[in-house]
Write a protein that holds these residues in place. Structure first.
Motif, short mmCIF file in Angstrom:
data_model
loop_
_atom_site.label_atom_id
_atom_site.label_comp_id
_atom_site.label_asym_id
_atom_site.label_seq_id
_atom_site.Cartn_x
_atom_site.Cartn_y
_atom_site.Cartn_z
N ILE A 5 0.86 -1.18 0.00
CA ILE A 5 0.00 0.00 0.00
C ILE A 5 0.90 1.23 0.00
CG2 ILE A 5 -1.89 1.23 1.12
CD1 ILE A 5 -2.65 -1.61 0.39
N GLU A 6 0.55 2.23 -0.82
CA GLU A 6 1.34 3.46 -0.87
C GLU A 6 0.41 4.66 -0.96
OE1 GLU A 6 4.30 5.77 -3.97
OE2 GLU A 6 4.50 3.58 -3.78
N ALA A 7 0.73 5.69 -0.18
CA ALA A 7 -0.01 6.95 -0.24
C ALA A 7 1.00 8.09 -0.31
CB ALA A 7 -0.91 7.11 0.97
N ARG A 8 0.66 9.10 -1.08
CA ARG A 8 1.49 10.31 -1.09
C ARG A 8 0.81 11.34 -0.20
NH1 ARG A 8 2.69 15.22 -3.02
NH2 ARG A 8 4.89 15.62 -3.52
N ILE A 9 1.53 11.79 0.82
CA ILE A 9 0.96 12.67 1.83
C ILE A 9 1.73 13.98 1.83
CG2 ILE A 9 0.44 12.94 4.28
CD1 ILE A 9 0.31 9.91 4.50
N GLY A 108 5.96 16.64 -0.24
CA GLY A 108 5.28 15.62 0.54
C GLY A 108 6.17 14.43 0.82
N VAL A 109 5.53 13.33 1.18
CA VAL A 109 6.23 12.10 1.53
C VAL A 109 5.49 10.92 0.89
CG1 VAL A 109 7.06 10.60 3.39
CG2 VAL A 109 6.91 13.09 3.75
N ARG A 110 6.24 10.04 0.26
CA ARG A 110 5.67 8.75 -0.17
C ARG A 110 5.73 7.83 1.04
NH1 ARG A 110 9.10 6.29 -4.39
NH2 ARG A 110 7.54 4.63 -4.27
N PHE A 111 4.56 7.51 1.56
CA PHE A 111 4.47 6.65 2.73
C PHE A 111 3.94 5.30 2.26
CE2 PHE A 111 1.82 5.41 6.57
CZ PHE A 111 2.90 4.91 7.28
N LEU A 112 4.73 4.26 2.44
CA LEU A 112 4.36 2.96 1.89
C LEU A 112 4.64 1.84 2.87
CD1 LEU A 112 7.19 1.37 0.78
CD2 LEU A 112 7.13 3.34 -0.76
N THR A 113 3.93 0.76 2.67
CA THR A 113 4.11 -0.43 3.50
C THR A 113 4.10 -1.68 2.65
OG1 THR A 113 3.26 -1.64 5.43
CG2 THR A 113 1.63 -0.74 3.94
N GLY A 114 4.84 -2.65 3.09
CA GLY A 114 4.77 -3.99 2.53
C GLY A 114 4.73 -4.97 3.70
N ALA A 142 -5.26 0.44 3.18
CA ALA A 142 -5.36 1.58 2.26
C ALA A 142 -6.31 2.64 2.80
CB ALA A 142 -5.81 1.09 0.88
N TRP A 143 -7.47 2.21 3.32
CA TRP A 143 -8.43 3.16 3.89
C TRP A 143 -7.81 3.92 5.05
CZ3 TRP A 143 -10.89 4.19 8.49
CH2 TRP A 143 -12.08 4.93 8.44
N SER A 144 -7.04 3.23 5.88
CA SER A 144 -6.40 3.87 7.02
C SER A 144 -5.33 4.86 6.58
CB SER A 144 -5.78 2.80 7.93
OG SER A 144 -6.77 1.93 8.45
N PHE A 145 -4.57 4.51 5.55
CA PHE A 145 -3.56 5.43 5.04
C PHE A 145 -4.21 6.72 4.55
CE2 PHE A 145 0.67 3.16 3.99
CZ PHE A 145 0.66 2.52 5.21
N ASP A 146 -5.36 6.60 3.89
CA ASP A 146 -6.02 7.81 3.40
C ASP A 146 -6.60 8.61 4.56
OD1 ASP A 146 -6.58 9.30 0.99
OD2 ASP A 146 -8.71 8.92 1.38
#
Length: 250
Positions: A5-9, A108-114, A142-146
C-alpha cells in the motif's frame, strides 16, 4: 511481501513519523488496531509491543510483536520494521512481518508499507485468507492510510473522518433505495393520468442516474477512501535489511 500500500501525503516528514510511531496516535487512524501498548524493553533491544483488535463488541483478538526504526538514513528516507504474532485461537492471522518506508518527495512524503503473514487453520485457513482476510486487510490498510492523509493534510481528525465515511455510506444507501423506488414509480400512476406516459419514460432514466451516483460517484474530498492509494509498487521493492535484525526477537 504479500500486501503493498502506498499513499502520497503532503506533510512534514517529522509529523508523519510521529503520527505513525506514537502508539496513542497510531491506534487512532489505523483501522486494523483498537489498542497498541508498548511493553518494557531493554535499551539495546527492539521495542516490544502488544496490540489488540476488536472484531465484535465482546471480543478482542490480541497479539505481541517487536519493532525497530531508522529515523536517519543517508538517503534522507526513514524506515521502520516489525514482526508480530497472535496466539489467540480465533485469530486467523498466526504471525507475520512488515515495514514502513518514508520517502521525501517534493512537498510531501511517499508513505508505503509492505507486509505478509501466515494464516493458521491449514487448508481451510488458507482459503479463508485468500477469499476474505487478505482482501479485507488490504482494503483496511489503504483506507487507514487515506484517513491518516486527511488528518495531516486537512486537519480532519480520524474520528471525524470515520463519521464522514459513515455519513457518505448512509447517503449512498439512501440514494440507491430512492433509485429502486423511482424505477417502480411509473407503475403506481393511474393509467389515464396525463403525465403517465412521460413519467413512465423518465422515472427509469432517473432511477438509473441515481443508482449510478450511489455506486460510482467518487468519494467526497473529506471522506477517506482506499481507492486513493496505490496497491501495486511502481518499481521493484525489497524488504529493508532492518527487518532481518528482528528475526531473533519474535
Amino acid at each position: 511481501m504479500g500486501l503493498y500500500i502506498e499513499a502520497r501525503i503532503r506533510a512534514d516528514l517529522d509529523d508523519l513519523w510521529t503520527r505513525t510511531q506514537d502508539p496513542a496516535q497510531h491506534q487512532r487512524w489505523d483501522l486494523r488496531f483498537t489498542e497498541i501498548t508498548l511493553l518494557p524493553s531493554a535499551e539495546d533491544e527492539p521495542q516490544r509491543f502488544r496490540y489488540a483488535t476488536r472484531v465484535l463488541p465482546f471480543l478482542k483478538i490480541a497479539g505481541t510483536g517487536v519493532s525497530a526504526g531508522e529515523r536517519r538514513r543517508p538517503d534522507g528516507t526513514r524506515t521502520s520494521a516489525l514482526r508480530f504474532a497472535s496466539p489467540h485461537p480465533l485469530s486467523l492471522l498466526a504471525e507475520g512481518s512488515g515495514y514502513w518506508r518514508y520517502i521525501p518527495d517534493g512537498d510531501g512524503v511517499r508513505f508505503l508499507t509492505g507486509y505478509d503473514y501466515r494464516p493458521r487453520w491449514g487448508v481451510l485457513g488458507a482459503l479463508a485468507d485468500r477469499l476474505l482476510l487478505r482482501p479485507l486487510m488490504g482494503w483496511a490498510t489503504a483506507w487507514s492510510f487515506d484517513r491518516l492523509r486527511l488528518w495531516l493534510e486537512r486537519d480532519i481528525t480520524p474520528e471525524r473522518a470515520r463519521a464522514n465515511w459513515l455519513a457518505e455510506l448512509l447517503l449512498r444507501a439512501l440514494t440507491a433505495a430512492l433509485s429502486l423506488t423511482l424505477f417502480d414509480y411509473g407503475h403506481l400512476l393511474p393509467p389515464a393520468g396525463p403525465l403517465s406516459p412521460l413519467l413512465s419514460f423518465t422515472t427509469p432514466v432517473l432511477s438509473l442516474v441515481a443508482l449510478s451516483l450511489a455506486l460510482l460517484a467518487p468519494p467526497l474530498p473529506t471522506t477517506p477512501a482506499a481507492r486513493r492509494c496505490l496497491r501495486t509498487p511502481s518499481t521493484h521493492t525489497r524488504a529493508p535489511r532492518l527487518l532481518r535484525t528482528l528475526e531473533d526477537h519474535r
